[in-house]
Design a protein around this motif. Structure first.
Motif, PDB file in Angstrom:
ATOM      1  N   LEU A 169      -6.436  71.236 -21.798  1.00 45.19           N
ATOM      2  CA  LEU A 169      -6.161  70.202 -22.480  1.00 45.19           C
ATOM      3  C   LEU A 169      -7.436  69.112 -22.302  1.00 45.19           C
ATOM      4  CD1 LEU A 169      -3.639  68.532 -23.949  1.00 45.19           C
ATOM      5  CD2 LEU A 169      -3.485  67.297 -21.588  1.00 45.19           C
ATOM      6  N   GLU A 170      -8.062  68.975 -21.292  1.00 42.57           N
ATOM      7  CA  GLU A 170      -9.094  68.268 -21.129  1.00 42.57           C
ATOM      8  C   GLU A 170     -10.269  68.696 -21.776  1.00 42.57           C
ATOM      9  OE1 GLU A 170      -9.867  66.799 -16.927  1.00 42.57           O
ATOM     10  OE2 GLU A 170      -8.681  64.874 -17.456  1.00 42.57           O
ATOM     11  N   GLU A 171     -10.469  70.071 -21.802  1.00 44.67           N
ATOM     12  CA  GLU A 171     -11.443  70.486 -22.374  1.00 44.67           C
ATOM     13  C   GLU A 171     -11.454  70.607 -24.128  1.00 44.67           C
ATOM     14  OE1 GLU A 171     -13.924  74.938 -22.456  1.00 44.67           O
ATOM     15  OE2 GLU A 171     -12.176  74.530 -21.171  1.00 44.67           O
ATOM     16  N   ARG A 172     -10.147  70.772 -24.410  1.00 46.38           N
ATOM     17  CA  ARG A 172     -10.011  70.933 -25.898  1.00 46.38           C
ATOM     18  C   ARG A 172      -9.944  69.214 -26.533  1.00 46.38           C
ATOM     19  NH1 ARG A 172      -5.208  74.731 -27.002  1.00 46.38           N
ATOM     20  NH2 ARG A 172      -5.473  73.750 -29.142  1.00 46.38           N
ATOM     21  N   PHE A 173      -9.150  68.338 -25.998  1.00 45.76           N
ATOM     22  CA  PHE A 173      -9.034  66.987 -26.330  1.00 45.76           C
ATOM     23  C   PHE A 173      -9.601  66.420 -25.289  1.00 45.76           C
ATOM     24  CE2 PHE A 173      -5.608  70.280 -27.586  1.00 45.76           C
ATOM     25  CZ  PHE A 173      -5.717  70.126 -29.122  1.00 45.76           C
ATOM     26  N   PRO A 174     -10.700  66.001 -24.922  1.00 45.07           N
ATOM     27  CA  PRO A 174     -11.382  65.219 -24.078  1.00 45.07           C
ATOM     28  C   PRO A 174     -10.809  63.571 -24.136  1.00 45.07           C
ATOM     29  CG  PRO A 174     -13.132  65.614 -25.554  1.00 45.07           C
ATOM     30  CD  PRO A 174     -11.936  66.570 -26.111  1.00 45.07           C
ATOM     31  N   ASP A 175     -10.339  63.022 -25.077  1.00 46.24           N
ATOM     32  CA  ASP A 175     -10.192  61.560 -25.142  1.00 46.24           C
ATOM     33  C   ASP A 175      -8.718  61.496 -25.693  1.00 46.24           C
ATOM     34  OD1 ASP A 175     -12.618  60.652 -24.233  1.00 46.24           O
ATOM     35  OD2 ASP A 175     -13.463  61.285 -26.093  1.00 46.24           O
ATOM     36  N   GLU A 176      -8.036  62.421 -26.184  1.00 43.69           N
ATOM     37  CA  GLU A 176      -6.735  62.199 -26.888  1.00 43.69           C
ATOM     38  C   GLU A 176      -5.613  61.988 -25.807  1.00 43.69           C
ATOM     39  OE1 GLU A 176      -4.125  64.499 -29.836  1.00 43.69           O
ATOM     40  OE2 GLU A 176      -6.323  64.853 -29.994  1.00 43.69           O
ATOM     41  N   TYR A 177      -5.870  62.441 -24.566  1.00 46.15           N
ATOM     42  CA  TYR A 177      -4.699  62.453 -23.655  1.00 46.15           C
ATOM     43  C   TYR A 177      -4.835  61.460 -22.390  1.00 46.15           C
ATOM     44  CZ  TYR A 177      -2.130  65.962 -26.274  1.00 46.15           C
ATOM     45  OH  TYR A 177      -1.602  66.772 -27.436  1.00 46.15           O
ATOM     46  N   ASN A 178      -5.758  60.619 -22.285  1.00 42.60           N
ATOM     47  CA  ASN A 178      -6.040  59.882 -21.393  1.00 42.60           C
ATOM     48  C   ASN A 178      -4.959  59.040 -20.338  1.00 42.60           C
ATOM     49  OD1 ASN A 178      -8.674  60.594 -21.544  1.00 42.60           O
ATOM     50  ND2 ASN A 178      -9.180  58.299 -23.092  1.00 42.60           N
ATOM     51  N   LEU A 224       7.183  52.216 -15.907  1.00 45.00           N
ATOM     52  CA  LEU A 224       6.477  51.112 -16.979  1.00 45.00           C
ATOM     53  C   LEU A 224       7.461  50.543 -17.575  1.00 45.00           C
ATOM     54  CD1 LEU A 224       3.682  53.575 -18.433  1.00 45.00           C
ATOM     55  CD2 LEU A 224       3.346  51.844 -16.476  1.00 45.00           C
ATOM     56  N   PRO A 225       7.003  49.230 -18.378  1.00 45.23           N
ATOM     57  CA  PRO A 225       8.007  48.440 -19.009  1.00 45.23           C
ATOM     58  C   PRO A 225       8.455  49.120 -20.359  1.00 45.23           C
ATOM     59  CG  PRO A 225       6.433  47.065 -18.263  1.00 45.23           C
ATOM     60  CD  PRO A 225       5.852  48.614 -17.807  1.00 45.23           C
ATOM     61  N   GLU A 226       9.521  48.922 -20.632  1.00 44.45           N
ATOM     62  CA  GLU A 226      10.079  49.622 -22.095  1.00 44.45           C
ATOM     63  C   GLU A 226       9.170  49.447 -23.200  1.00 44.45           C
ATOM     64  OE1 GLU A 226      12.400  51.824 -22.433  1.00 44.45           O
ATOM     65  OE2 GLU A 226      13.320  52.015 -20.432  1.00 44.45           O
ATOM     66  N   ASP A 227       8.742  48.353 -23.269  1.00 43.66           N
ATOM     67  CA  ASP A 227       7.836  47.882 -24.349  1.00 43.66           C
ATOM     68  C   ASP A 227       6.362  47.855 -24.433  1.00 43.66           C
ATOM     69  OD1 ASP A 227       8.088  45.894 -22.765  1.00 43.66           O
ATOM     70  OD2 ASP A 227       8.512  44.302 -24.364  1.00 43.66           O
ATOM     71  N   SER A 228       6.087  48.438 -22.990  1.00 44.78           N
ATOM     72  CA  SER A 228       4.653  48.386 -22.939  1.00 44.78           C
ATOM     73  C   SER A 228       3.772  49.323 -23.736  1.00 44.78           C
ATOM     74  CB  SER A 228       4.254  48.643 -21.610  1.00 44.78           C
ATOM     75  OG  SER A 228       4.402  49.961 -21.151  1.00 44.78           O
ATOM     76  N   GLU A 229       2.546  49.044 -24.052  1.00 47.96           N
ATOM     77  CA  GLU A 229       1.792  49.905 -25.039  1.00 47.96           C
ATOM     78  C   GLU A 229       1.676  51.216 -24.463  1.00 47.96           C
ATOM     79  OE1 GLU A 229      -2.450  49.914 -27.512  1.00 47.96           O
ATOM     80  OE2 GLU A 229      -1.696  47.959 -26.377  1.00 47.96           O
ATOM     81  N   GLU A 230       1.119  51.240 -23.187  1.00 47.78           N
ATOM     82  CA  GLU A 230       0.828  52.306 -22.375  1.00 47.78           C
ATOM     83  C   GLU A 230       1.962  53.524 -22.404  1.00 47.78           C
ATOM     84  OE1 GLU A 230      -0.716  53.824 -17.836  1.00 47.78           O
ATOM     85  OE2 GLU A 230      -0.460  51.605 -18.424  1.00 47.78           O
ATOM     86  N   ARG A 231       3.166  52.847 -22.044  1.00 46.75           N
ATOM     87  CA  ARG A 231       4.483  53.689 -22.148  1.00 46.75           C
ATOM     88  C   ARG A 231       4.565  54.433 -23.482  1.00 46.75           C
ATOM     89  NH1 ARG A 231       9.414  54.091 -19.318  1.00 46.75           N
ATOM     90  NH2 ARG A 231      11.271  54.701 -20.486  1.00 46.75           N
ATOM     91  N   MET A 232       4.386  53.588 -24.266  1.00 46.30           N
ATOM     92  CA  MET A 232       4.628  54.291 -25.877  1.00 46.30           C
ATOM     93  C   MET A 232       3.456  55.426 -25.952  1.00 46.30           C
ATOM     94  SD  MET A 232       5.106  50.779 -28.071  1.00 46.30           S
ATOM     95  CE  MET A 232       5.255  51.753 -29.629  1.00 46.30           C
ATOM     96  N   LYS A 233       2.214  55.172 -25.658  1.00 43.86           N
ATOM     97  CA  LYS A 233       1.510  56.143 -25.758  1.00 43.86           C
ATOM     98  C   LYS A 233       1.565  57.436 -25.047  1.00 43.86           C
ATOM     99  CE  LYS A 233      -2.675  53.321 -26.973  1.00 43.86           C
ATOM    100  NZ  LYS A 233      -3.966  52.781 -26.556  1.00 43.86           N
ATOM    101  N   VAL A 234       1.921  57.062 -23.613  1.00 45.40           N
ATOM    102  CA  VAL A 234       2.467  58.391 -22.844  1.00 45.40           C
ATOM    103  C   VAL A 234       3.595  59.169 -23.449  1.00 45.40           C
ATOM    104  CG1 VAL A 234       3.532  59.062 -20.416  1.00 45.40           C
ATOM    105  CG2 VAL A 234       1.746  57.165 -20.643  1.00 45.40           C
ATOM    106  N   HIS A 235       4.521  58.605 -24.210  1.00 49.04           N
ATOM    107  CA  HIS A 235       5.520  59.068 -24.789  1.00 49.04           C
ATOM    108  C   HIS A 235       5.125  60.098 -25.911  1.00 49.04           C
ATOM    109  CE1 HIS A 235       9.401  58.021 -22.689  1.00 49.04           C
ATOM    110  NE2 HIS A 235       8.486  57.225 -21.903  1.00 49.04           N
TER     111      HIS A 235
END
Length: 566
Positions: A493-502, A531-542
């Motif tokens: 995953l890190e090799e194919r998508f180096p910045d997409e799944y940070n 993480l808070p329900e409405d946090s941006e990081e939580r949304m990106k992880v999902h």
């Protein structure tokens, strides 16, 4: 020990050589020599008396003959004076001849006496020479005995942290050093040392270093009890220091180029050392383990067995009538004594009868390692094969990677941490079932679980890398094949998508670390990445998680899911 008094030295005239033979009587050699000299003296005295008697008799005979001659001379003188003078002259000549004859006879006796004295002197010289040669051989025997005593004596050196005693100390080059830590395992360790004394490997070429971590049982008695053919170093710690520390002390006193780490309760088959050693003869960059092919054995009935161990032992003793009888007798007469009861004897080890109380435990192999073959080719976590209960490695590799980390105290992870450093330095790991040893079962301390999580926490703090953190999933009882596939997909995953799944990879590593942290602290393993329900990081992880399976990262998605929703 050879007793000189039991042997005598004798001369064989057929080949002109001297030999030593067992004495028929217990008479001391010095007394025999003294008796011989006394007999020679008595014989001489008897001969001297005989010689004097013979000389007296010859003098009397000569006097009688002289008187007769004088009487005859007087009678003849009256008849014919001239003829008397001639006859007298003739008799005088005959008398001179007889005197000469007597003189010659006496000279002959003198020569015989002189020869006899010469022979006696020679006899005395031979006796002295015989005595010297006997004691010369005796000195050789004594030197041999001194060598035997040197081999059996114990050399002792004091250190501020420990005391080291060495049995069978010799200067023969050591090829293999076996480092065995032990703590309060007196009964099992005694049998382990017996097993090591039966090795097919040359006894002069290996040593056993038993490091006693300040045991409070009878372990210290082992030094005077064991009779082993190899060089044996017994190191007694003055205070308990922990597994890593005592193994390092053993390493520092090791003379061999190859080190085998073996727990004190491991029972090694005869070809154990030989099978480890053969791998390292032609390759210098290996770790060889028999621990993955684990075999357990009940050699004693221990009073601190848990319920599962007792039930297991009862099942195993049914295989052998004698073992069953011993166990039943223990239950009827000894169970209340609260002391270990022996099941396996040294004779059972010699005949392999003890194997009727053994059992396999293929935890690692059954968790996926058997799919990767003897050399674990392609396996992403080979360092977990470095299990210090039964593993070998060259000393040079340890010097390059470093010894055991002594901040690891108690049970667990100190061997994996060293194995990880060896792995990073390019060491090849090998699984060999022929190097298996039998673990003598004992009671399991309740402290082990806490110690294990504490050391695992030290491990992940020291190496917070994904190929170490991934071991946290073992807490979820996921097999090692699953852990391996998850790590393969994470790296891909890190090799194919180096910045997409940070955000997702950061959350994954954090949760893996917190599993061990929470276990070490004794707190519930839950809400590892809350993480808070409405946090941006939580949304990106999902969002990132939703794309894993469609892109073929099934193992990674499964592992993430199992710990994210705790």
């Amino acid at each position: 020990m050879i007793k000189i008094d039991s042997y005598e030295y004798y001369y064989n005239p057929e080949d002109g050589k001297y030999y030593i033979r067992k004495r028929k009587s217990s008479t001391h050699p010095l007394k025999k020599i003294k008796d011989k000299l006394n007999k020679s003296k008595d014989k001489k005295d008897r001969k001297d008396k005989t010689s004097k008697g013979n000389k007296g008799n010859r003098s009397d005979d000569a006097a009688n003959k002289g008187n007769k001659l004088r009487d005859k001379a007087d009678a003849t003188h009256k008849t014919n004076k001239s003829r008397d003078r001639a006859h007298t002259a003739n008799e005088t000549n005959k008398s001179r001849d007889r005197a000469h004859t007597a003189n010659e006879t006496n000279k002959s006796y003198d020569k015989a006496a002189t020869a006899n004295e010469t022979n006696k002197a020679q006899d005395r010289a031979d006796t002295v020479n015989e005595m010297n040669q006997f004691y010369g051989k005796a000195d050789e025997m004594n030197e041999t005995n001194k060598l035997d005593e040197k081999m059996s004596k114990v050399d002792i050196t004091e250190h501020s942290l420990y005391r080291m005693s060495i049995k069978n100390n010799h200067n023969h080059p050591i090829k293999v050093s076996i480092v065995m830590p032990t703590y309060n395992k007196y009964h099992q360790t005694s049998l382990s040392l017996y097993g090591l004394s039966k090795q097919t490997f040359s006894h002069a070429e290996y040593e056993v270093i038993l490091v006693d971590d300040a045991s409070s049982d009878n372990t210290s008695d082992i030094l005077k009890e064991v009779d082993v053919p190899f060089k044996f170093k017994y190191i007694q710690m003055k205070q308990n220091k922990g597994r890593s520390s005592v193994r390092n002390i053993g390493i520092n006193h090791a003379e061999g180029d190859l080190l085998i780490f073996l727990d004190g309760e491991m029972l090694a088959p005869p070809a154990f050392i030989e099978n480890h050693y053969k791998h390292h003869v032609h390759e210098s960059n290996l770790v060889v383990t028999g621990a993955m092919h684990y075999e357990g054995v009940y050699t004693f009935i221990m009073p601190d067995y848990n319920e599962d161990q007792v039930a297991h032992l009862k099942e195993l003793v049914r295989r052998d009538p004698e073992y069953r009888r011993l166990y039943e007798n223990y239950e009827q007469t000894q169970q209340h004594l609260n002391v270990p009861c022996p099941l396996v004897t040294k004779e059972d080890i010699d005949t392999n009868r003890f194997q009727r109380l053994s059992f396999p435990n293929r935890y690692f192999l059954n968790s996926g390692l058997k799919h990767f073959g003897e050399r674990l080719e392609g396996f992403t976590l080979p360092y977990i094969a470095f299990l210090s209960g039964n593993v070998s490695v060259r000393k040079a590799n340890l010097k390059k990677s470093g010894l055991f980390d002594e901040t690891f105290v108690g049970y667990g992870a100190e061997d994996w941490e060293l194995g990880y450093r060896l792995y990073k330095n390019g060491v090849q790991f090998v699984l060999d079932p022929s190097t298996v040893a039998y673990h003598q079962e004992h009671g399991i301390s309740k402290r082990k679980v806490k110690e294990q999580w504490g050391n695992h926490y030290r491990f992940v703090k020291k190496h917070p890398n994904i190929d170490v953190l991934i071991l946290s999933l073992e807490w979820k009882e996921l097999p090692f094949m699953h852990l391996h596939q998850t790590l393969v997909e994470y790296n891909e995953l890190e090799e194919r998508f180096p910045d997409e799944y940070n955000e997702l990879t950061h959350a994954f590593r954090t949760m893996l670390f917190r599993i061990i942290e929470y276990l070490n602290n004794g707190q519930p393993v839950t809400k590892l990445y809350d993480l808070p329900e409405d946090s941006e990081e939580r949304m990106k992880v999902h969002q990132q998680f939703e794309t894993l399976r469609p892109r073929g990262f099934d193992y990674l998605a499964s592992s993430f899911e199992q710990i994210y929703y705790l």
